[in-house]
Scaffold this motif. Structure first.
Motif, PDB file in Angstrom:
ATOM      1  N   PHE B 147       0.828  -1.210   0.000  1.00 29.32           N
ATOM      2  CA  PHE B 147       0.000   0.000   0.000  1.00 29.32           C
ATOM      3  C   PHE B 147       0.859   1.255   0.000  1.00 29.32           C
ATOM      4  O   PHE B 147       0.537   2.242  -0.653  1.00 29.32           O
ATOM      5  CB  PHE B 147      -0.945  -0.005   1.197  1.00 29.32           C
ATOM      6  N   ALA B 151       0.889   4.182  -2.855  1.00 36.71           N
ATOM      7  CA  ALA B 151       0.675   5.591  -2.510  1.00 36.71           C
ATOM      8  C   ALA B 151       1.772   6.489  -3.058  1.00 36.71           C
ATOM      9  O   ALA B 151       1.701   7.713  -2.938  1.00 36.71           O
ATOM     10  CB  ALA B 151       0.567   5.746  -0.992  1.00 36.71           C
ATOM     11  N   SER B 155      -1.970  10.035  -7.989  1.00 33.26           N
ATOM     12  CA  SER B 155      -3.371  10.103  -7.548  1.00 33.26           C
ATOM     13  C   SER B 155      -3.703   8.951  -6.614  1.00 33.26           C
ATOM     14  O   SER B 155      -2.972   7.970  -6.528  1.00 33.26           O
ATOM     15  CB  SER B 155      -4.305  10.042  -8.757  1.00 33.26           C
ATOM     16  N   THR B 156      -4.833   9.098  -5.913  1.00 30.42           N
ATOM     17  CA  THR B 156      -5.256   8.043  -4.975  1.00 30.42           C
ATOM     18  C   THR B 156      -6.007   6.913  -5.701  1.00 30.42           C
ATOM     19  O   THR B 156      -6.395   5.945  -5.059  1.00 30.42           O
ATOM     20  CB  THR B 156      -6.197   8.605  -3.902  1.00 30.42           C
ATOM     21  N   CYS B 159      -4.613   3.395  -5.226  1.00 34.15           N
ATOM     22  CA  CYS B 159      -4.811   2.976  -3.824  1.00 34.15           C
ATOM     23  C   CYS B 159      -6.261   2.562  -3.603  1.00 34.15           C
ATOM     24  O   CYS B 159      -6.534   1.568  -2.932  1.00 34.15           O
ATOM     25  CB  CYS B 159      -4.491   4.117  -2.854  1.00 34.15           C
ATOM     26  N   ARG B 160      -7.178   3.332  -4.156  1.00 32.89           N
ATOM     27  CA  ARG B 160      -8.611   3.027  -3.964  1.00 32.89           C
ATOM     28  C   ARG B 160      -8.982   1.707  -4.635  1.00 32.89           C
ATOM     29  O   ARG B 160      -9.641   0.864  -4.032  1.00 32.89           O
ATOM     30  CB  ARG B 160      -9.481   4.147  -4.547  1.00 32.89           C
ATOM     31  N   GLY B 163      -7.258  -1.157  -2.871  1.00 28.81           N
ATOM     32  CA  GLY B 163      -7.907  -1.359  -1.570  1.00 28.81           C
ATOM     33  C   GLY B 163      -9.230  -2.100  -1.735  1.00 28.81           C
ATOM     34  O   GLY B 163      -9.525  -3.040  -1.001  1.00 28.81           O
ATOM     35  N   GLN B 164      -9.997  -1.667  -2.733  1.00 31.86           N
ATOM     36  CA  GLN B 164     -11.287  -2.301  -3.003  1.00 31.86           C
ATOM     37  C   GLN B 164     -11.094  -3.787  -3.371  1.00 31.86           C
ATOM     38  O   GLN B 164     -11.817  -4.655  -2.875  1.00 31.86           O
ATOM     39  CB  GLN B 164     -11.893  -1.597  -4.206  1.00 31.86           C
ATOM     40  N   THR B 166      -8.495  -5.802  -2.672  1.00 35.23           N
ATOM     41  CA  THR B 166      -8.018  -6.635  -1.555  1.00 35.23           C
ATOM     42  C   THR B 166      -9.105  -6.785  -0.482  1.00 35.23           C
ATOM     43  O   THR B 166      -9.178  -7.824   0.161  1.00 35.23           O
ATOM     44  CB  THR B 166      -6.709  -6.095  -0.951  1.00 35.23           C
TER      45      THR B 166
END
Lengths: 349, 349
Positions: B147, B151, B155-156, B159-160, B163-164, B166
Motif C-alpha cells: 500500500f 501511494a 493520484s489516490t 490505492c482506492r 484497496g477495493q 483486496t
C-alpha cells in the motif's frame, strides 16, 4: 477451609474482578479526558462501522466481535485532539481517526493469534471462537479496509504517511522477534524496537491530526515528535505493567513478556544492576521461564530499582512530549494532550 | 525387493521430481509467453526489491526467502501486458506490477501459516523455518509495503482500486471459510467465492494496466471483465489440479481441498451427478476425510464427468475472457493475452 485448588481459583477470580474494575475505572477516566472530542470520536466510530460492513454474514459476525475490542481509543483520540489543538477538526480527521483505530485493531487481532489469547477486553477473542485461520484473514481484512478508507481522501499524503508508519510498526515487531531470547539486549536497542512497533503509529496520528488542521510544517514536526515521545512513554509503562500486575507480583507468572523471553526496560535495568547471585537466578529464569522458581525472583525484582527506573524513564519521555506542546496556543485540547502525557506514564492498567 | 516403506518413499520422491519437472517446464513456457514485457517485469522486480529493503538483518533474511517464492508472475504480467496492449507501459505500470505481486506474496505467506505448509516452490517456507509469528508479521509487512508503494503514485485512484480489490479478496477468503464443510454448496455460490478470493485482484491488475496506459472507460471496463473471467478460469483450473495431481489420482490424498472440506467445482458436479451408493460413499469421505477409504472414491471420481465438466467451465470462462479482447487493436501483447486465456484453463500444474 478452602482446598488449595479452589483457593487458587478464588484468587484468580478475584484478580479478574480487580482487573475488570481497574479497566472500567480507566475507561471512565479516559472518557472524561476525551470530552473535547467526544462528538468527533462518535463520528469516527460511525465511519469505522460503515467501512467494515459486509454482505457476507460470517464477516459481519466477526467484525461485530472486534467492534467490542474498543479500548482506550488512544490513537483516534490523539489524532482528533491534535487537530483540535491546532485548528479545526474536519471530515478528514474523522476518516483518519477511523483508519488508525482499524490498523490498531488489525494488529490486536493478529497479536491474539500469535499469543493464543482467549480473552480481550472481557470478550472471547476471534481466534478462540473461530480459529486462527479466520483471525489471520480478519486481521488482513481490517488492514486492507484501513488503507482503502485512507485512499478515500483527496491526496495520497495520508496513504503515504500511514503506509510508512505501518511499515515501521511491522519492522519493529519483527525486530523484537529477532531479539527475543537475547538476555543482553541494550537499553538503546529496546528503545529502537518500541519506537518502531508502538510509537510510529501514535506519532503518525499526531502528524496527521496537525497536518489536516492546516498546521505549519514546524508545528506538524513538533506534534510528530510529541507523538513519538508519548508513544515510547506509553510502551515503557505497558512493559512495567506487565511485571506489576497482581499475578506477576505474586510470582505466579512474572509477566507474559518474560515468559516469551522478551527483554523489556525493567528487565534490562534489573540485569544491569543485579548482584552476581541474583543475576544468576535471573538468567536461569530467563532461559527456562516455565520451569524456574519465580517467587524469589519476583521478590528480588521488587527489591531492586528496576521498576521505578523504568517508570522514571517513561515519565522522562512523557515530560519531553509535554514540552513539545509549547508549539501550540493554549486551549482545552492542548490541556488534554498535556494531561494525557501524565496519564500514559502513570497508569497502572 | 523394496520394503513397503521404502517403496512409498521412492514413489513420493518420484512424485516430487515429476512435480518439479512440470513446474520448471511451466516456468520456461511462461517466460517465453511473457517475452513482450520481459524487460518491464525485470523493472517491476527491481521496484519490488527496493521497496522491501530493510536495515533490520532479520527482516532482510525473511524477505530474501520470499523473493524466491516468485512463481508464475501472472498478476504483474497481466498488468503489464494489458498496458502494452492498450498503449505504452510506463513507470506507473512498473510500480503497480510490483504492488500486485507483493500483495499476492503476502497472501501466500499467510496461506502457508494457515496450511502449515513446509515447502513453497521447492524452498522451505517462512513459517517452517522461523515460525508462525514471524510469518504473520512478514505477511503484514508485505501488505503494508504494497500500500505504501501504491501511494507513491500521484493520484489516490490506484490505492482506492487496490484497496477495493483486496477488501474483496479477504471477504472471499472468509466467505470460503464460512462455507467450509458445506457438502451442499451450490455452483453459483462457489463462483461467488472464487470471484472474490482470486478473480478480484487479477481483474484489478487488468483494470490498472489499461487505465494507466490511457485507455477509454469502455476499454478499461472490458479489460476489468477480461481479468475477472480469466481469474475465475484460473481458479477453477487450480481446483481441478488439486484433484488430478499424481498423489490425488492414486487416492493417496484426494487433494488438499477435500481434506480441508473445501467444496470446489468438480466436487459439486460429482455430488450432483453421483448414483445414491456413490453419493453415500462420497458424503462419508467428505465428512471424515482423514479416516475414510479414498481409493474407491478416487476411482468413482475419475469415472464420473466431474473433472471434465469443471475443466469445461474453466474453458468457458477463458473463452469469454478471450472475446473481451475484441475491444483492443491487434498487437503482439493482445496475442499473448489471448494465448494466456488458453494457458490458464489448460494447464496441468
Amino acid at each position: 477451609m478452602l482446598s488449595e485448588t479452589s483457593e487458587t481459583t478464588r484468587r484468580r477470580d478475584q484478580d479478574t474482578v480487580t482487573k475488570t474494575d481497574e479497566r472500567q475505572a480507566l475507561d471512565s477516566k479516559l472518557a472524561a479526558i476525551y470530552e473535547p472530542v467526544a462528538n468527533d470520536l462518535l463520528q469516527a466510530e460511525e465511519v469505522f462501522n460503515q467501512e467494515i460492513g459486509s454482505d457476507v454474514a460470517f464477516v459481519e459476525e466477526l467484525t461485530s466481535r472486534v467492534r467490542r475490542y474498543q479500548g482506550k481509543r488512544l490513537r483516534p483520540a490523539l489524532l482528533l485532539l491534535t487537530g483540535k489543538a491546532v485548528g479545526n477538526v474536519n471530515r478528514d480527521h474523522h476518516v483518519l481517526a477511523a483508519v488508525v483505530e482499524m490498523i490498531h485493531i488489525a494488529t490486536l487481532v493478529h497479536d491474539d493469534v500469535l499469543d493464543d489469547a482467549a480473552l480481550r477486553r472481557h470478550v472471547t477473542t476471534v481466534n478462540a471462537e473461530w480459529g486462527n485461520e479466520a483471525s489471520v484473514l480478519l486481521g488482513d481484512f481490517l488492514f486492507t479496509h484501513s488503507f482503502h478508507l485512507a485512499a478515500s481522501l483527496e491526496s495520497t499524503l495520508a496513504c503515504r504517511l500511514i503506509g510508512q508508519a505501518t511499515n515501521r510498526v511491522c519492522e519493529g515487531e519483527l525486530h523484537q522477534i529477532a531479539r527475543r531470547g537475547c538476555f543482553e539486549l541494550s537499553e538503546s536497542e529496546y528503545i529502537d524496537i518500541i519506537a518502531g512497533k508502538t510509537a510510529e503509529l501514535i506519532s503518525c496520528c499526531c502528524r496527521l491530526g496537525a497536518h489536516f488542521a492546516g498546521a505549519s510544517d514546524e508545528v506538524t514536526d513538533s506534534m510528530t515528535e510529541f507523538g513519538r515521545e508519548i508513544g515510547i512513554a506509553f510502551q515503557i509503562a505497558d512493559d512495567v505493567i506487565d511485571l506489576t500486575s497482581s499475578e506477576a507480583t505474586a510470582g505466579k507468572s512474572l509477566g507474559s513478556d518474560l515468559l516469551k523471553q522478551k527483554t523489556t526496560l525493567p528487565l534490562i535495568r534489573f540485569r544491569q544492576t543485579a548482584e552476581p547471585d541474583v543475576l544468576e537466578r535471573f538468567r536461569n529464569l530467563f532461559e527456562h521461564p516455565e520451569s524456574a522458581d519465580r517467587t524469589q525472583i519476583a521478590r528480588d525484582l521488587n527489591q531492586s530499582d528496576a521498576l521505578s527506573y523504568a517508570h522514571g524513564k517513561a515519565a522522562e519521555f512523557a515530560a519531553r512530549a509535554a514540552r513539545r506542546l509549547d508549539a501550540l496556543p493554549r486551549s482545552s485540547a492542548r490541556d488534554v494532550l498535556e494531561s494525557l502525557t501524565r496519564f500514559v506514564a502513570d497508569r497502572v492498567a
